[in-house]
Motif scaffolding. Structure first.
Motif, PDB file in Angstrom:
ATOM      1  N   LEU A   1     -10.270 -39.411  74.966  1.00 21.24           N
ATOM      2  CA  LEU A   1     -10.594 -40.062  73.696  1.00 21.24           C
ATOM      3  C   LEU A   1     -11.845 -39.612  73.070  1.00 21.24           C
ATOM      4  O   LEU A   1     -12.040 -39.357  71.738  1.00 21.24           O
ATOM      5  CB  LEU A   1     -10.580 -41.450  74.052  1.00 21.24           C
ATOM      6  CG  LEU A   1      -9.494 -42.206  74.420  1.00 21.24           C
ATOM      7  CD1 LEU A   1      -9.632 -43.545  75.265  1.00 21.24           C
ATOM      8  CD2 LEU A   1      -8.791 -42.819  72.942  1.00 21.24           C
ATOM      9  N   ARG A   2     -12.999 -39.469  73.907  1.00 21.74           N
ATOM     10  CA  ARG A   2     -14.019 -38.933  73.384  1.00 21.74           C
ATOM     11  C   ARG A   2     -14.074 -37.713  72.870  1.00 21.74           C
ATOM     12  O   ARG A   2     -14.429 -37.366  71.805  1.00 21.74           O
ATOM     13  CB  ARG A   2     -15.213 -38.748  74.667  1.00 21.74           C
ATOM     14  CG  ARG A   2     -16.615 -38.287  74.352  1.00 21.74           C
ATOM     15  CD  ARG A   2     -17.286 -38.142  75.396  1.00 21.74           C
ATOM     16  NE  ARG A   2     -17.338 -39.130  76.275  1.00 21.74           N
ATOM     17  CZ  ARG A   2     -17.071 -39.296  77.468  1.00 21.74           C
ATOM     18  NH1 ARG A   2     -16.684 -38.194  78.127  1.00 21.74           N
ATOM     19  NH2 ARG A   2     -17.382 -40.434  78.092  1.00 21.74           N
ATOM     20  N   PHE A   3     -13.255 -36.608  73.252  1.00 18.99           N
ATOM     21  CA  PHE A   3     -13.302 -35.429  72.574  1.00 18.99           C
ATOM     22  C   PHE A   3     -12.389 -35.354  71.309  1.00 18.99           C
ATOM     23  O   PHE A   3     -12.675 -34.725  70.202  1.00 18.99           O
ATOM     24  CB  PHE A   3     -12.711 -34.495  73.477  1.00 18.99           C
ATOM     25  CG  PHE A   3     -12.961 -34.083  74.817  1.00 18.99           C
ATOM     26  CD1 PHE A   3     -14.604 -34.667  74.934  1.00 18.99           C
ATOM     27  CD2 PHE A   3     -12.597 -33.356  75.739  1.00 18.99           C
ATOM     28  CE1 PHE A   3     -15.178 -34.244  76.150  1.00 18.99           C
ATOM     29  CE2 PHE A   3     -13.197 -33.162  76.927  1.00 18.99           C
ATOM     30  CZ  PHE A   3     -14.660 -33.674  77.011  1.00 18.99           C
ATOM     31  N   ALA A   4     -11.503 -36.213  71.156  1.00 12.60           N
ATOM     32  CA  ALA A   4     -10.507 -36.786  70.070  1.00 12.60           C
ATOM     33  C   ALA A   4     -11.522 -37.081  68.880  1.00 12.60           C
ATOM     34  O   ALA A   4     -11.583 -36.595  67.767  1.00 12.60           O
ATOM     35  CB  ALA A   4      -9.585 -37.579  70.215  1.00 12.60           C
ATOM     36  N   PHE A   5     -12.608 -38.103  69.251  1.00 11.80           N
ATOM     37  CA  PHE A   5     -13.231 -38.696  68.144  1.00 11.80           C
ATOM     38  C   PHE A   5     -14.353 -37.637  67.761  1.00 11.80           C
ATOM     39  O   PHE A   5     -14.710 -37.389  66.478  1.00 11.80           O
ATOM     40  CB  PHE A   5     -14.061 -39.768  68.517  1.00 11.80           C
ATOM     41  CG  PHE A   5     -12.800 -40.943  68.957  1.00 11.80           C
ATOM     42  CD1 PHE A   5     -11.675 -41.376  68.301  1.00 11.80           C
ATOM     43  CD2 PHE A   5     -13.177 -41.833  70.224  1.00 11.80           C
ATOM     44  CE1 PHE A   5     -10.919 -42.337  68.479  1.00 11.80           C
ATOM     45  CE2 PHE A   5     -12.447 -43.010  70.438  1.00 11.80           C
ATOM     46  CZ  PHE A   5     -11.267 -43.048  69.664  1.00 11.80           C
TER      47      PHE A   5
ATOM     48  N   GLU B   1     -15.235 -27.564  77.505  1.00 14.83           N
ATOM     49  CA  GLU B   1     -15.878 -26.625  78.077  1.00 14.83           C
ATOM     50  C   GLU B   1     -17.144 -26.158  77.344  1.00 14.83           C
ATOM     51  O   GLU B   1     -17.428 -25.235  77.102  1.00 14.83           O
ATOM     52  CB  GLU B   1     -14.908 -25.283  78.168  1.00 14.83           C
ATOM     53  CG  GLU B   1     -15.603 -24.024  79.055  1.00 14.83           C
ATOM     54  CD  GLU B   1     -14.244 -23.252  79.584  1.00 14.83           C
ATOM     55  OE1 GLU B   1     -13.007 -23.621  79.277  1.00 14.83           O
ATOM     56  OE2 GLU B   1     -14.455 -22.623  80.785  1.00 14.83           O
ATOM     57  N   HIS B   2     -18.165 -27.039  77.166  1.00 14.66           N
ATOM     58  CA  HIS B   2     -19.573 -26.818  76.899  1.00 14.66           C
ATOM     59  C   HIS B   2     -19.545 -26.307  75.358  1.00 14.66           C
ATOM     60  O   HIS B   2     -20.399 -25.439  75.368  1.00 14.66           O
ATOM     61  CB  HIS B   2     -20.240 -25.805  77.857  1.00 14.66           C
ATOM     62  CG  HIS B   2     -20.420 -26.714  79.010  1.00 14.66           C
ATOM     63  ND1 HIS B   2     -21.050 -27.595  79.531  1.00 14.66           N
ATOM     64  CD2 HIS B   2     -19.710 -26.290  80.403  1.00 14.66           C
ATOM     65  CE1 HIS B   2     -20.983 -28.054  80.954  1.00 14.66           C
ATOM     66  NE2 HIS B   2     -20.145 -27.124  81.434  1.00 14.66           N
ATOM     67  N   GLY B   3     -18.585 -26.596  74.728  1.00 15.59           N
ATOM     68  CA  GLY B   3     -18.352 -26.037  73.189  1.00 15.59           C
ATOM     69  C   GLY B   3     -18.350 -24.537  73.208  1.00 15.59           C
ATOM     70  O   GLY B   3     -18.553 -23.933  72.039  1.00 15.59           O
TER      71      GLY B   3
ATOM     72  N   ASP C   1      -8.042 -26.803  68.984  1.00 13.04           N
ATOM     73  CA  ASP C   1      -9.019 -25.775  69.367  1.00 13.04           C
ATOM     74  C   ASP C   1     -10.372 -26.425  69.716  1.00 13.04           C
ATOM     75  O   ASP C   1     -11.257 -25.933  70.618  1.00 13.04           O
ATOM     76  CB  ASP C   1      -9.092 -24.584  68.215  1.00 13.04           C
ATOM     77  CG  ASP C   1      -8.064 -23.713  68.440  1.00 13.04           C
ATOM     78  OD1 ASP C   1      -7.472 -23.777  69.234  1.00 13.04           O
ATOM     79  OD2 ASP C   1      -7.900 -23.001  67.348  1.00 13.04           O
ATOM     80  N   THR C   2     -10.743 -27.387  68.830  1.00 13.50           N
ATOM     81  CA  THR C   2     -11.868 -27.890  68.976  1.00 13.50           C
ATOM     82  C   THR C   2     -12.047 -28.645  70.189  1.00 13.50           C
ATOM     83  O   THR C   2     -13.151 -28.718  70.973  1.00 13.50           O
ATOM     84  CB  THR C   2     -12.303 -28.953  67.758  1.00 13.50           C
ATOM     85  OG1 THR C   2     -12.288 -28.171  66.467  1.00 13.50           O
ATOM     86  CG2 THR C   2     -13.770 -29.505  68.015  1.00 13.50           C
TER      87      THR C   2
ATOM     88  N   HIS D   1     -21.394 -20.426  72.258  1.00 13.50           N
ATOM     89  CA  HIS D   1     -21.126 -21.783  72.331  1.00 13.50           C
ATOM     90  C   HIS D   1     -21.221 -22.126  70.675  1.00 13.50           C
ATOM     91  O   HIS D   1     -22.247 -21.875  70.078  1.00 13.50           O
ATOM     92  CB  HIS D   1     -22.295 -22.384  73.057  1.00 13.50           C
ATOM     93  CG  HIS D   1     -22.258 -22.093  74.410  1.00 13.50           C
ATOM     94  ND1 HIS D   1     -21.587 -22.739  75.550  1.00 13.50           N
ATOM     95  CD2 HIS D   1     -22.841 -20.919  75.204  1.00 13.50           C
ATOM     96  CE1 HIS D   1     -21.743 -22.096  76.591  1.00 13.50           C
ATOM     97  NE2 HIS D   1     -22.402 -21.398  76.481  1.00 13.50           N
ATOM     98  N   GLU D   2     -20.078 -22.673  70.114  1.00 16.35           N
ATOM     99  CA  GLU D   2     -20.224 -23.054  68.734  1.00 16.35           C
ATOM    100  C   GLU D   2     -20.825 -24.259  68.645  1.00 16.35           C
ATOM    101  O   GLU D   2     -21.472 -24.543  67.604  1.00 16.35           O
ATOM    102  CB  GLU D   2     -18.560 -23.255  68.442  1.00 16.35           C
ATOM    103  CG  GLU D   2     -17.631 -22.041  68.797  1.00 16.35           C
ATOM    104  CD  GLU D   2     -17.913 -20.818  67.900  1.00 16.35           C
ATOM    105  OE1 GLU D   2     -18.532 -20.928  66.743  1.00 16.35           O
ATOM    106  OE2 GLU D   2     -17.470 -19.546  68.193  1.00 16.35           O
ATOM    107  N   ARG D   3     -20.915 -25.151  69.650  1.00 21.66           N
ATOM    108  CA  ARG D   3     -21.663 -26.367  69.671  1.00 21.66           C
ATOM    109  C   ARG D   3     -21.978 -26.906  70.924  1.00 21.66           C
ATOM    110  O   ARG D   3     -21.407 -26.116  71.916  1.00 21.66           O
ATOM    111  CB  ARG D   3     -20.564 -27.439  69.098  1.00 21.66           C
ATOM    112  CG  ARG D   3     -19.277 -27.519  69.748  1.00 21.66           C
ATOM    113  CD  ARG D   3     -18.336 -28.659  69.425  1.00 21.66           C
ATOM    114  NE  ARG D   3     -17.405 -28.385  68.363  1.00 21.66           N
ATOM    115  CZ  ARG D   3     -17.699 -29.383  67.304  1.00 21.66           C
ATOM    116  NH1 ARG D   3     -18.236 -30.353  67.501  1.00 21.66           N
ATOM    117  NH2 ARG D   3     -16.754 -29.157  66.317  1.00 21.66           N
TER     118      ARG D   3
END
Ligand SMILES: *Cc1c(COP(=O)(O)O)cnc(C)c1O
Length: 374
Positions: free
Chosen positions: A70-74, A219-221, A212-213, A228-230
């Motif tokens: 849920l957290r990653f989706a948001f 994995e730490h962006g 992809d995001t 690291h993209e973010r």
């Protein structure tokens, strides 16, 4: 926990299904041990493919829990401070704590009395200039009636994230849940319809960019090693859990069919007990009965009566989220969400697991009947 012949009926049985699969689960462990792939790797990739296929979704990303899903989706959907997300207060707090943790604001709406899930009429009324998304929760394994929610969402340009943590394999108008909104979020906590032997979760969806995001966020962006993209999180699915999940996924349809059969037995055995409300068998989909939840104003006394007869029950959920201390700052007094509040005082989850026998259902039903006979 083991079901026995003394009349005791457990709420849940996590021993029997694993005993039946013990050799295969031990081989899965040995496979992981001998490949030394512990986090990520080929087992995770294989599970992601298989679970995507199971959900009829183009893609799937394994993560460390339903909460991470849920957290990653948001975060992937670009939630920003000030953005509002509409959802229910009759759910587990993971649905909403992740909205806040991703930077958004929770907008609670009431549930519909017949389904105990998000009321589409309440959704439309709650939408304001800052609303960006809606999270229908397929609670108890029952698919939410999504068409009206999708219609309202499309009209107002909102995204839809399905919280499918209790509904692996449930169908809405023939389609598996988790494949219908922008993203679907699943939990593999041990007691769920598909459970790992620890923690696990997954995000399903169609849009490559979003998935992809999510893959970077777990994995730490990272998009690739050292890049690291973010900022991200440590939220990967363990290879060993993926291996266990692959073994168990083969049995999920059969387990869900057994749950539906148990629900049918309950319906037959409780049909003439007019003092309780049975869960709705939705006309537009297939309920997978993560839980079998009845309602009665005498809930607490009935629960005690069943406990006295060694029959396990649960409460999902006794205090609605808007009345929890964690959300006191929202200032939602009692009476704000009347159907949610009434449901919280009346809901009782009866024993439900795939291996439950007709005799066990009969014992629970007889105890319920006896309670209301007085
Ligand atoms: C279990 C659950 C979650 C969280 O999943 P975890 O794997 O425990 O983090 C989220 N939403 C609902 C509705 C759940 O039941």
């Amino acid at each position: 926990m083991r079901a026995d012949s003394t009349g005791a009926v457990p709420f849940l049985d996590l021993l029997t299904p694993h005993r039946a699969l013990e050799d295969r689960l031990v081989s899965a462990f040995r496979r992981a041990l001998r490949s030394a792939d512990f986090v990520g790797g080929p087992e995770v990739e294989a599970f992601e493919k298989e679970f995507a296929a199971f959900c009829q979704a183009p893609g799937c990303v394994g993560v460390n829990s339903g909460t991470d899903a849920l957290r990653f989706a948001f975060v992937a959907l670009g939630l920003r401070p000030g953005d509002e997300v509409v959802t229910v207060a009759h759910t587990f707090i993971a649905t909403t704590e992740t909205i806040s943790q991703a930077g958004g604001t929770i907008r609670f709406v009431d549930i519909a009395d017949d389904t105990m899930t998000l009321d589409p009429d309440a959704l439309e009324a709650a939408i304001g200039p800052h609303t960006v998304g809606v999270v229908p929760v397929h609670l108890y394994g029952q698919p939410v009636d999504l068409d009206r929610i999708l219609q309202v969402a499309a009209k107002h340009g909102l995204w839809v994230v399905e919280d499918a943590a209790q509904a692996h394999g449930a169908r809405y108008k023939g389609r598996r849940v988790g494949s219908i909104g922008e993203l679907g979020c699943f939990s593999f906590y041990p007691g769920k319809n598909l459970g790992s032997l620890g923690e696990g979760g997954a995000v399903t969806g169609a849009e490559r960019g979003l998935l992809d995001t999510v893959r970077q966020l777990r994995e730490h962006g990272q998009s690739r090693k050292y890049v690291h993209e973010r900022e991200g999180y440590n939220g990967r699915l363990h290879a060993i859990q993926a291996a266990f999940l692959r073994t168990k996924l083969e049995h999920l349809d059969a387990w869900n069919a057994n749950r539906r059969r148990v629900a049918q037995w309950y319906r037959q055995a409780l049909a003439d007990v007019t003092d309780i409300v049975l869960p709705q068998e939705v006309p537009y989909g297939e309920h997978v009965y993560h839980l079998f939840v009845v309602r009665t104003p005498d809930r607490d006394a009935l629960r005690q009566h069943l406990a006295d007869r060694a029959i396990g029950t649960g409460l999902h959920y006794p205090v609605p989220l808007h009345r929890q201390t964690a959300y006191a700052h929202l200032g939602l007094s009692e009476g704000t969400l009347p159907v949610t509040e009434r449901t919280a005082t009346q809901c009782l989850s009866l024993p439900m697991f795939p291996e439950m026998t007709e005799g066990q259902v009969g014992r629970v039903a007889e105890a319920v009947r006896q309670f209301f006979r007085g």
